[in-house]
Design a protein around this motif. Sequence first.
Motif, PDB file in Angstrom:
ATOM      1  N   PHE A   9       0.833  -1.202   0.000  1.00 52.28           N
ATOM      2  CA  PHE A   9       0.000   0.000   0.000  1.00 52.28           C
ATOM      3  C   PHE A   9       0.869   1.255   0.000  1.00 52.28           C
ATOM      4  CE2 PHE A   9      -3.415  -2.520   2.525  1.00 52.28           C
ATOM      5  CZ  PHE A   9      -3.848  -3.126   1.356  1.00 52.28           C
ATOM      6  N   ARG A  10       1.892   1.268   0.858  1.00 49.70           N
ATOM      7  CA  ARG A  10       2.811   2.418   0.911  1.00 49.70           C
ATOM      8  C   ARG A  10       3.491   2.639  -0.433  1.00 49.70           C
ATOM      9  NH1 ARG A  10       4.318   0.126   5.237  1.00 49.70           N
ATOM     10  NH2 ARG A  10       3.618   0.930   7.202  1.00 49.70           N
ATOM     11  N   ALA A  11       3.935   1.552  -1.057  1.00 50.33           N
ATOM     12  CA  ALA A  11       4.609   1.658  -2.359  1.00 50.33           C
ATOM     13  C   ALA A  11       3.657   2.218  -3.417  1.00 50.33           C
ATOM     14  CB  ALA A  11       5.144   0.301  -2.795  1.00 50.33           C
ATOM     15  N   THR A  37     -12.219  -2.968   3.908  1.00 43.81           N
ATOM     16  CA  THR A  37     -13.129  -3.352   4.981  1.00 43.81           C
ATOM     17  C   THR A  37     -13.838  -2.106   5.491  1.00 43.81           C
ATOM     18  OG1 THR A  37     -13.267  -4.323   7.204  1.00 43.81           O
ATOM     19  CG2 THR A  37     -11.244  -3.166   6.673  1.00 43.81           C
ATOM     20  N   THR A  38     -14.991  -2.306   6.108  1.00 47.59           N
ATOM     21  CA  THR A  38     -15.720  -1.156   6.647  1.00 47.59           C
ATOM     22  C   THR A  38     -15.104  -0.633   7.937  1.00 47.59           C
ATOM     23  OG1 THR A  38     -17.250  -2.619   7.816  1.00 47.59           O
ATOM     24  CG2 THR A  38     -17.917  -1.852   5.623  1.00 47.59           C
ATOM     25  N   ALA A  39     -14.217  -1.399   8.547  1.00 46.25           N
ATOM     26  CA  ALA A  39     -13.546  -0.981   9.782  1.00 46.25           C
ATOM     27  C   ALA A  39     -12.033  -1.092   9.593  1.00 46.25           C
ATOM     28  CB  ALA A  39     -14.013  -1.846  10.945  1.00 46.25           C
ATOM     29  N   PRO A  40     -11.427  -0.135   8.860  1.00 50.39           N
ATOM     30  CA  PRO A  40      -9.991  -0.219   8.588  1.00 50.39           C
ATOM     31  C   PRO A  40      -9.151  -0.047   9.856  1.00 50.39           C
ATOM     32  CG  PRO A  40     -10.866   1.864   7.804  1.00 50.39           C
ATOM     33  CD  PRO A  40     -12.026   1.054   8.266  1.00 50.39           C
ATOM     34  N   SER A  41      -7.999  -0.676   9.844  1.00 49.48           N
ATOM     35  CA  SER A  41      -7.088  -0.600  10.996  1.00 49.48           C
ATOM     36  C   SER A  41      -6.545   0.820  11.152  1.00 49.48           C
ATOM     37  CB  SER A  41      -5.921  -1.568  10.790  1.00 49.48           C
ATOM     38  OG  SER A  41      -5.097  -1.085   9.729  1.00 49.48           O
ATOM     39  N   ASN A  42      -5.982   1.089  12.315  1.00 51.43           N
ATOM     40  CA  ASN A  42      -5.351   2.398  12.545  1.00 51.43           C
ATOM     41  C   ASN A  42      -4.225   2.637  11.553  1.00 51.43           C
ATOM     42  OD1 ASN A  42      -7.051   3.019  14.642  1.00 51.43           O
ATOM     43  ND2 ASN A  42      -5.636   2.355  16.239  1.00 51.43           N
ATOM     44  N   GLN A  43      -3.486   1.595  11.245  1.00 51.72           N
ATOM     45  CA  GLN A  43      -2.376   1.729  10.301  1.00 51.72           C
ATOM     46  C   GLN A  43      -2.899   2.098   8.905  1.00 51.72           C
ATOM     47  OE1 GLN A  43       0.245  -1.649  10.271  1.00 51.72           O
ATOM     48  NE2 GLN A  43       1.839  -0.573   9.148  1.00 51.72           N
ATOM     49  N   ALA A  44      -3.980   1.480   8.486  1.00 50.77           N
ATOM     50  CA  ALA A  44      -4.579   1.800   7.182  1.00 50.77           C
ATOM     51  C   ALA A  44      -5.104   3.235   7.179  1.00 50.77           C
ATOM     52  CB  ALA A  44      -5.702   0.820   6.866  1.00 50.77           C
ATOM     53  N   GLN A  45      -5.724   3.648   8.266  1.00 48.40           N
ATOM     54  CA  GLN A  45      -6.215   5.023   8.360  1.00 48.40           C
ATOM     55  C   GLN A  45      -5.057   6.018   8.319  1.00 48.40           C
ATOM     56  OE1 GLN A  45      -9.251   5.759  11.431  1.00 48.40           O
ATOM     57  NE2 GLN A  45      -9.417   3.524  11.620  1.00 48.40           N
ATOM     58  N   ASN A  46      -3.971   5.703   8.988  1.00 46.79           N
ATOM     59  CA  ASN A  46      -2.806   6.589   8.964  1.00 46.79           C
ATOM     60  C   ASN A  46      -2.253   6.732   7.553  1.00 46.79           C
ATOM     61  OD1 ASN A  46      -2.848   7.200  11.683  1.00 46.79           O
ATOM     62  ND2 ASN A  46      -1.449   5.557  12.243  1.00 46.79           N
ATOM     63  N   LEU A  47      -2.172   5.629   6.812  1.00 41.52           N
ATOM     64  CA  LEU A  47      -1.708   5.686   5.419  1.00 41.52           C
ATOM     65  C   LEU A  47      -2.622   6.601   4.595  1.00 41.52           C
ATOM     66  CD1 LEU A  47      -0.813   1.958   4.659  1.00 41.52           C
ATOM     67  CD2 LEU A  47       0.762   3.887   4.636  1.00 41.52           C
ATOM     68  N   TYR A  48      -3.916   6.448   4.762  1.00 45.29           N
ATOM     69  CA  TYR A  48      -4.914   7.222   4.030  1.00 45.29           C
ATOM     70  C   TYR A  48      -4.769   8.722   4.309  1.00 45.29           C
ATOM     71  CZ  TYR A  48      -9.777   8.859   3.100  1.00 45.29           C
ATOM     72  OH  TYR A  48     -10.893   9.530   2.683  1.00 45.29           O
ATOM     73  N   TYR A  49      -4.768   9.089   5.586  1.00 41.28           N
ATOM     74  CA  TYR A  49      -4.698  10.511   5.927  1.00 41.28           C
ATOM     75  C   TYR A  49      -3.329  11.109   5.615  1.00 41.28           C
ATOM     76  CZ  TYR A  49      -9.302  10.094   7.946  1.00 41.28           C
ATOM     77  OH  TYR A  49     -10.646   9.880   8.105  1.00 41.28           O
TER      78      TYR A  49
END
Length: 190
Positions: A9-11, A37-49
């Motif tokens: 995802f980062r790449a 997923t409808t409940a993304p992990s904190n790590q996924a949210q951090n990547l997004y923001y």
Amino acid sequence: YGKPRYTEFRAFLAWLLQAIREQAVDVLVVAGDVFDTTAPSNQAQNLYYDFLSQVCQTCCRHVIIVAGNHDSPSFLEAPKQLLKSFNIHIIGSMSEHAPDEVITLYDAAGHPELIIMAVPYLRDRDVRQVSSGERLDDKERKLSQGIQRHYQDIAAIALQQQAHHLAEVADTFRLEEQAGLRRPDLTALR
């Protein structure tokens, strides 16, 4: 499926940021399934923001994010008003106010330059009323008709907005002509 994909995802997000810079992208449209997923992990949210904050530091002036079938509409829309101040527009679910799904983007001078029909994933409950005793083929037909009707409504709104903006431009040109001001070169507009 239980396998962490954060490195990939980062790449991808790094590649996308580089492409935005190299190609001088004005508008980024993310059409569905921001998360898996409808409940993304904190790590996924951090990547997004983190990605969104980095996009704001590029030449990209607008970001449109439209929810897909794996996204939680309420989760995506929670920071909607805050992100809008950064020209990041979120459409998480079908709106009760259909014009909310039609987004006009403006240039730095405040002139309209693009109209986007940002229709999110349309869920059965959004476009079809349930009737008792329906057969499966009735449900499928009503769903298809509801989706078609929604897209027709959104297209009609977009065409109305386009006509409105074109009328404003014509009025501006007419006033400039009457005042003896030079009209802009229409071939230079994109």
